[in-house]
Scaffold this motif. Structure first.
Motif, PDB file in Angstrom:
ATOM      1  N   ALA A   1       1.488 -11.709  -1.808  1.00  8.16           N
ATOM      2  CA  ALA A   1       0.456 -10.850  -1.927  1.00  8.16           C
ATOM      3  C   ALA A   1       0.852  -9.597  -1.834  1.00  8.16           C
ATOM      4  O   ALA A   1       0.112  -8.459  -2.395  1.00  8.16           O
ATOM      5  CB  ALA A   1      -0.720 -11.102  -0.904  1.00  8.16           C
ATOM      6  N   LEU A   2       1.984  -9.116  -1.338  1.00 10.24           N
ATOM      7  CA  LEU A   2       2.295  -7.640  -1.083  1.00 10.24           C
ATOM      8  C   LEU A   2       3.114  -7.072  -2.317  1.00 10.24           C
ATOM      9  O   LEU A   2       3.894  -7.618  -3.015  1.00 10.24           O
ATOM     10  CB  LEU A   2       3.578  -7.590  -0.028  1.00 10.24           C
ATOM     11  N   THR A   3       2.179  -6.046  -2.902  1.00  4.00           N
ATOM     12  CA  THR A   3       2.622  -5.609  -4.250  1.00  4.00           C
ATOM     13  C   THR A   3       3.586  -4.438  -3.927  1.00  4.00           C
ATOM     14  O   THR A   3       3.516  -3.836  -3.078  1.00  4.00           O
ATOM     15  CB  THR A   3       1.349  -5.033  -4.978  1.00  4.00           C
ATOM     16  N   LYS A   4       4.157  -4.075  -5.111  1.00  6.57           N
ATOM     17  CA  LYS A   4       4.832  -2.622  -5.242  1.00  6.57           C
ATOM     18  C   LYS A   4       4.025  -1.331  -4.497  1.00  6.57           C
ATOM     19  O   LYS A   4       4.475  -0.892  -3.861  1.00  6.57           O
ATOM     20  CB  LYS A   4       5.444  -2.408  -6.626  1.00  6.57           C
ATOM     21  N   THR A   5       2.932  -1.505  -5.052  1.00  6.25           N
ATOM     22  CA  THR A   5       2.072  -0.259  -4.536  1.00  6.25           C
ATOM     23  C   THR A   5       1.916  -0.527  -2.949  1.00  6.25           C
ATOM     24  O   THR A   5       1.985   0.546  -2.408  1.00  6.25           O
ATOM     25  CB  THR A   5       0.620  -0.356  -5.467  1.00  6.25           C
ATOM     26  N   HIS A   6       1.532  -1.634  -2.314  1.00  3.40           N
ATOM     27  CA  HIS A   6       1.379  -1.898  -1.198  1.00  3.40           C
ATOM     28  C   HIS A   6       2.660  -1.230  -0.443  1.00  3.40           C
ATOM     29  O   HIS A   6       2.687  -0.582   0.638  1.00  3.40           O
ATOM     30  CB  HIS A   6       1.196  -3.181  -0.607  1.00  3.40           C
TER      31      HIS A   6
ATOM     32  N   VAL B   1      -3.849 -10.559   4.353  1.00  6.39           N
ATOM     33  CA  VAL B   1      -3.615 -10.695   3.117  1.00  6.39           C
ATOM     34  C   VAL B   1      -4.781 -10.300   2.258  1.00  6.39           C
ATOM     35  O   VAL B   1      -4.591  -9.342   1.410  1.00  6.39           O
ATOM     36  CB  VAL B   1      -3.112 -12.140   2.798  1.00  6.39           C
ATOM     37  N   PRO B   2      -6.173 -10.843   2.487  1.00  7.32           N
ATOM     38  CA  PRO B   2      -7.277 -10.059   1.663  1.00  7.32           C
ATOM     39  C   PRO B   2      -7.626  -8.803   1.925  1.00  7.32           C
ATOM     40  O   PRO B   2      -8.205  -8.108   0.977  1.00  7.32           O
ATOM     41  CB  PRO B   2      -8.322 -11.036   2.028  1.00  7.32           C
ATOM     42  N   HIS B   3      -6.933  -8.066   2.900  1.00  6.95           N
ATOM     43  CA  HIS B   3      -7.332  -6.758   3.239  1.00  6.95           C
ATOM     44  C   HIS B   3      -6.061  -5.628   2.872  1.00  6.95           C
ATOM     45  O   HIS B   3      -6.228  -4.426   3.151  1.00  6.95           O
ATOM     46  CB  HIS B   3      -7.609  -6.643   4.857  1.00  6.95           C
ATOM     47  N   LEU B   4      -4.981  -6.031   2.427  1.00  5.83           N
ATOM     48  CA  LEU B   4      -3.919  -5.323   2.180  1.00  5.83           C
ATOM     49  C   LEU B   4      -4.234  -4.251   1.495  1.00  5.83           C
ATOM     50  O   LEU B   4      -3.623  -2.969   1.790  1.00  5.83           O
ATOM     51  CB  LEU B   4      -2.581  -6.085   1.369  1.00  5.83           C
TER      52      LEU B   4
ATOM     53  N   ASP C   1     -11.861 -16.155  13.501  1.00  6.50           N
ATOM     54  CA  ASP C   1     -12.924 -17.285  13.342  1.00  6.50           C
ATOM     55  C   ASP C   1     -13.948 -16.878  12.402  1.00  6.50           C
ATOM     56  O   ASP C   1     -14.664 -17.433  11.958  1.00  6.50           O
ATOM     57  CB  ASP C   1     -13.524 -17.500  14.721  1.00  6.50           C
ATOM     58  N   ASN C   2     -14.179 -15.306  12.083  1.00  2.00           N
ATOM     59  CA  ASN C   2     -15.397 -14.793  11.246  1.00  2.00           C
ATOM     60  C   ASN C   2     -14.687 -13.848  10.532  1.00  2.00           C
ATOM     61  O   ASN C   2     -14.977 -12.668  10.763  1.00  2.00           O
ATOM     62  CB  ASN C   2     -16.216 -14.262  12.343  1.00  2.00           C
ATOM     63  N   PRO C   3     -13.953 -14.450   9.582  1.00  2.00           N
ATOM     64  CA  PRO C   3     -13.151 -13.379   8.458  1.00  2.00           C
ATOM     65  C   PRO C   3     -13.832 -12.386   7.756  1.00  2.00           C
ATOM     66  O   PRO C   3     -13.591 -11.272   7.427  1.00  2.00           O
ATOM     67  CB  PRO C   3     -12.428 -14.404   7.806  1.00  2.00           C
ATOM     68  N   HIS C   4     -15.455 -12.683   7.927  1.00  2.00           N
ATOM     69  CA  HIS C   4     -16.308 -11.710   7.030  1.00  2.00           C
ATOM     70  C   HIS C   4     -16.545 -10.342   8.193  1.00  2.00           C
ATOM     71  O   HIS C   4     -16.983  -9.407   7.343  1.00  2.00           O
ATOM     72  CB  HIS C   4     -17.522 -12.367   6.643  1.00  2.00           C
ATOM     73  N   LEU C   5     -16.124 -10.245   9.106  1.00  2.00           N
ATOM     74  CA  LEU C   5     -16.131  -9.300  10.268  1.00  2.00           C
ATOM     75  C   LEU C   5     -15.057  -8.302   9.890  1.00  2.00           C
ATOM     76  O   LEU C   5     -14.984  -7.084  10.301  1.00  2.00           O
ATOM     77  CB  LEU C   5     -16.205  -9.650  11.442  1.00  2.00           C
ATOM     78  N   VAL C   6     -13.855  -8.803   9.129  1.00  2.00           N
ATOM     79  CA  VAL C   6     -12.683  -8.229   9.035  1.00  2.00           C
ATOM     80  C   VAL C   6     -13.133  -6.749   8.318  1.00  2.00           C
ATOM     81  O   VAL C   6     -12.631  -5.660   8.761  1.00  2.00           O
ATOM     82  CB  VAL C   6     -11.327  -8.686   8.633  1.00  2.00           C
ATOM     83  N   PRO C   7     -13.623  -6.762   7.156  1.00  2.00           N
ATOM     84  CA  PRO C   7     -13.813  -5.605   6.430  1.00  2.00           C
ATOM     85  C   PRO C   7     -14.438  -4.314   7.525  1.00  2.00           C
ATOM     86  O   PRO C   7     -14.364  -3.041   7.286  1.00  2.00           O
ATOM     87  CB  PRO C   7     -14.616  -6.065   5.332  1.00  2.00           C
ATOM     88  N   LYS C   8     -15.633  -4.927   8.296  1.00  2.00           N
ATOM     89  CA  LYS C   8     -16.270  -4.176   9.320  1.00  2.00           C
ATOM     90  C   LYS C   8     -15.412  -3.424  10.259  1.00  2.00           C
ATOM     91  O   LYS C   8     -15.441  -2.370  10.548  1.00  2.00           O
ATOM     92  CB  LYS C   8     -17.390  -4.727   9.709  1.00  2.00           C
TER      93      LYS C   8
END
Length: 191
Positions: A112-117, A68-71, A29-36
Motif C-alpha cells: 500500500a505504501l506508494t512513492k508519494t507516501h 493502510v486505508p488512511h495512508l 474495533d470500529n474502523p469507521h471512527l479512524v477518519p474522525k
C-alpha cells in the motif's frame, strides 16, 4: 459516534497505557471512527489533537496494517502537526510505517505504501532533524530515513551531513542514536 462526540471522548485520554489502549482498541474495533480520529489529530492547533495522536500511535503500534486505508490522509497532513506532544507520536508512526514496510514479515503496508507516501515521510523526517524539535521525533525520523535510504540513494549523504553537522550541539540521547545510525550507514555504504 460523531466527530464532536469522539472529540469529547478524547478529552478523557491521558498518558496512561490503560486509556491509550482502551481508545486504540475502540478504533480497531470500529474502523469507521479512524477518519474522525484523524480529523481531530489534524486540528493541529487544538489541545485535543495530541490526544488523538497518542491514540492513533497506539493503534498503529498494536497493528500497523490499520493505517493502510488512511495512508493518503496521514502522509498528506503529517507535516502540519507542530505541537510537541503530537509531533512525537506522529514521528513514531513514521518509524512504524517504514519498519513494517522494510520488514521480512508480510504486512499490507508493503503493497500500500506508494512513492508519494514515502516522499512525504522523507520530507517530514528531514524537517524533524533540521527544525527545533525534541529528541524523540529526531530519533524516530533518523530510523525512518535510514530505512528509506535503502531505496533512495540520495538520503544517506544528506542524513550523514545533517547528523555530523548537528552532533556536537545535540543532547546525549541524540548523539547515541546518531552514532548508531551513522555506524549503520557506514556499514551499508561507502560514505
Amino acid at each position: 459516534m460523531t466527530t464532536p462526540e469522539l472529540y469529547q471522548e478524547l478529552s478523557y485520554v491521558n498518558h496512561s497505557r490503560e486509556k491509550r489502549l482502551y481508545y486504540s482498541n475502540l478504533m480497531i474495533d470500529n474502523p469507521h471512527l479512524v477518519p474522525k480520529l484523524l480529523d481531530i489529530l489534524f486540528m493541529v492547533d487544538d489541545k485535543i489533537s495530541p490526544r488523538a495522536a497518542w491514540v492513533f500511535e497506539f493503534m498503529c503500534s498494536n497493528n500497523i496494517n490499520t493505517i493502510v486505508p488512511h495512508l493518503d490522509i496521514f502522509t498528506k497532513n503529517l507535516h502540519k502537526v507542530h505541537l510537541d506532544s503530537a509531533v512525537r507520536p506522529v514521528a513514531k508512526i513514521c518509524e512504524l510505517i517504514t519498519t513494517a514496510y522494510f520488514s521480512k514479515t508480510d504486512h499490507k503496508i508493503q503493497k500500500a505504501l506508494t512513492k508519494t507516501h514515502k516522499e512525504r515521510i522523507i520530507e517530514t523526517c528531514f524537517d524533524y532533524l533540521i527544525n527545533d524539535e525534541k529528541v524523540a521525533p529526531k530519533a524516530y525520523g533518523m530510523v525512518a530515513l535510514f530505512l528509506l535510504g535503502t531505496e533512495y540513494d540520495w538520503i544517506y549523504p544528506e542524513l550523514t551531513l545533517i547528523l555530523e553537522r548537528d552532533f556536537q550541539m545535540q543532547s546525549a540521547a541524540f548523539k547515541a542514536r546518531a552514532r548508531h545510525i551513522l555506524k549503520k550507514i557506514k556499514k551499508n555504504t561507502s560514505y
